[in-house]
Write an enzyme that holds these catalytic residues in place. Sequence first.
Site, PDB file in Angstrom:
ATOM      1  N   GLU A   1       0.852  -1.208   0.000  1.00 61.00           N
ATOM      2  CA  GLU A   1       0.000   0.000   0.000  1.00 61.00           C
ATOM      3  C   GLU A   1       0.882   1.250   0.000  1.00 61.00           C
ATOM      4  O   GLU A   1       1.743   1.406   0.867  1.00 61.00           O
ATOM      5  CB  GLU A   1      -0.917  -0.033   1.241  1.00 61.00           C
ATOM      6  CG  GLU A   1      -1.975   1.052   1.217  1.00 61.00           C
ATOM      7  CD  GLU A   1      -3.018   0.884   2.331  1.00 61.00           C
ATOM      8  OE1 GLU A   1      -3.312  -0.274   2.704  1.00 61.00           O
ATOM      9  OE2 GLU A   1      -3.523   1.902   2.812  1.00 61.00           O
TER      10      GLU A   1
ATOM     11  N   LYS B   1      -7.575  -1.471  11.389  1.00 61.09           N
ATOM     12  CA  LYS B   1      -6.883  -1.892  10.160  1.00 61.09           C
ATOM     13  C   LYS B   1      -5.738  -0.906   9.865  1.00 61.09           C
ATOM     14  O   LYS B   1      -4.643  -1.304   9.461  1.00 61.09           O
ATOM     15  CB  LYS B   1      -7.880  -1.941   8.995  1.00 61.09           C
ATOM     16  CG  LYS B   1      -7.320  -2.478   7.700  1.00 61.09           C
ATOM     17  CD  LYS B   1      -6.705  -1.428   6.802  1.00 61.09           C
ATOM     18  CE  LYS B   1      -6.218  -2.043   5.492  1.00 61.09           C
ATOM     19  NZ  LYS B   1      -5.470  -1.101   4.663  1.00 61.09           N
TER      20      LYS B   1
ATOM     21  N   ASP C   1       5.122 -13.865  11.914  1.00 58.95           N
ATOM     22  CA  ASP C   1       3.830 -14.420  11.505  1.00 58.95           C
ATOM     23  C   ASP C   1       2.756 -13.329  11.562  1.00 58.95           C
ATOM     24  O   ASP C   1       2.239 -12.992  12.631  1.00 58.95           O
ATOM     25  CB  ASP C   1       3.498 -15.587  12.465  1.00 58.95           C
ATOM     26  CG  ASP C   1       2.232 -16.328  12.089  1.00 58.95           C
ATOM     27  OD1 ASP C   1       1.387 -15.753  11.387  1.00 58.95           O
ATOM     28  OD2 ASP C   1       2.080 -17.485  12.520  1.00 58.95           O
TER      29      ASP C   1
ATOM     30  N   HIS D   1      -3.436   9.962  -0.970  1.00 56.26           N
ATOM     31  CA  HIS D   1      -3.396   8.614  -1.559  1.00 56.26           C
ATOM     32  C   HIS D   1      -3.272   8.695  -3.074  1.00 56.26           C
ATOM     33  O   HIS D   1      -2.503   7.952  -3.686  1.00 56.26           O
ATOM     34  CB  HIS D   1      -4.673   7.839  -1.196  1.00 56.26           C
ATOM     35  CG  HIS D   1      -4.569   7.160   0.135  1.00 56.26           C
ATOM     36  ND1 HIS D   1      -5.400   6.154   0.531  1.00 56.26           N
ATOM     37  CD2 HIS D   1      -3.712   7.352   1.158  1.00 56.26           C
ATOM     38  CE1 HIS D   1      -5.068   5.748   1.747  1.00 56.26           C
ATOM     39  NE2 HIS D   1      -4.052   6.478   2.145  1.00 56.26           N
TER      40      HIS D   1
HETATM   41  C1  MEV Z   1      -6.182   2.715   4.900  1.00 58.06           C
HETATM   42  O1  MEV Z   1      -5.365   1.611   4.572  1.00 58.06           O
HETATM   43  C2  MEV Z   1      -6.274   2.895   6.388  1.00 58.06           C
HETATM   44  C3  MEV Z   1      -7.274   3.931   6.876  1.00 58.06           C
HETATM   45  O2  MEV Z   1      -8.571   3.629   6.338  1.00 58.06           O
HETATM   46  C4  MEV Z   1      -7.294   3.836   8.380  1.00 58.06           C
HETATM   47  C5  MEV Z   1      -8.374   4.649   9.050  1.00 58.06           C
HETATM   48  O3  MEV Z   1      -9.432   4.895   8.446  1.00 58.06           O
HETATM   49  O4  MEV Z   1      -8.161   5.013  10.229  1.00 58.06           O
HETATM   50  C6  MEV Z   1      -6.929   5.318   6.399  1.00 58.06           C
END
Ligand code: MEV
Length: 434
Positions: free
Chosen positions: A75, A254, A270, A388
């Site tokens: 990413e 995430k 892992d 992004h």
């Molecule tokens: C993208 O990989 C991760 C985000 O969505 C995390 C978040 O929303 O806090 C930007």
Amino acid sequence: VLPKDFRKRSVRERKALIDDLLGNPSKEEGSTDYLLDLADVMVESAIGTMPVPVGVAGGFRINGREYAVPLAVEEPSVVAAATYAGRVIKSGGGFEAWSTDPVMTVQIAVADPPPGAREALTAGRRRIAESMAPALEKMTARGGGFRDLRVIELPESGLVVLELDIDTRDAMGANIVNTAGEAARGTVEELSGGTVLMAILTNASPSRRSGARFRVPVAGLGRGGRDGATMARRVVAANQFAGENFNRAVTHNKGIMNGIASLVLATGNDTRAVEAAAHAWAARSGSYGSLTTYWLEEREEGAETTEAPGGPPGLRLVGELELPMALGTVGGAASIHPTARKALDILSLGLDRRITAGELGQVAVAVGLAQNLAALLALVGEGIQGGHMRLHARRLAFQAGARGGDIEAVAREMAVLGTYNLETAGSILLSLHS
Ligand code: MEV
């Protein structure tokens, strides 16, 4: 550890610089033959390897030490975000971080236990320890080994479960604790009078945790027309959103794992074990929530120092993260994979020994927290898509055929146009050369 302009250098210069710092560039890392042979001993029916970019986020200050942090990830924004937030956090003195003892737990489930099985297992501690002693001999000599046991009864299944805590020092320890658990099966059956259903570690690893905290003056957080105090309050509100809402919490966490999983992968650890434990930890209260905590605090005038931690007097944003972190810096892929070894060498720069598993856990949590701060600042500020897409533009330029300096030129022009697609990248590239 790294020069200030590290990220501005070309990829080949960065690689040469790291190889220079490490002193012994690995020949194996670049050898497709070696990697193919390695793949063949690592998995069955291997056909190749899956190269993922490895970037280095410099400038992470943790417990007063500077770390260069290798991250393996596909990413585009992850290394950039870690570097950015690492720098912001350094302005407040960096991270304070901690790790508990590296204790893993193996569960031995006993079926059809007669009455008294639980008591017999609790009383059989010495015999159980003896049954595992040969398997744990080397680990015990290194200062680890058997620590404690518990017995629990599961009312629905009727199973009695023996949990054995084993300190695995700098190893992740899955193999060691599983071997020890299996070695104890016979003794467990004799003591309990039941039949062992299975013996396997728990990946929840609740006793093996790492944590990190930062304090930053809000003054440095202002962006997009909002002052720092407003941004800090919005970060706290964003964290509350994740704390209160399942759908948001998953995405919030995430983002934390973007940083953690990338370091875990780079070091040959892992990723699935760490991910599983993290999300389980986020649900430990019975409802799934945010892994992070944020709050605002006032740093008093005349506080003991104007340096770390927290910088000068005034309002500060405090962020904290603690979660299970079962990582190894010896054994496993770390001992045979050239990129994993290199990642651990990079993390050990400035040390006269290899980084310990506890320290690696601290770096992982610090990177996760930094990643989260970067994401929240973008989300409650200008939004994340601008950044992004600017990063994505470099991929589009590459895909359209740009190489070397053309990549940046095409990406820059796309940002000016505000149009990000392959067609636009292609026509910009053509116009550069016409
Ligand atoms: C993208 O990989 C991760 C985000 O969505 C995390 C978040 O929303 O806090 C930007």
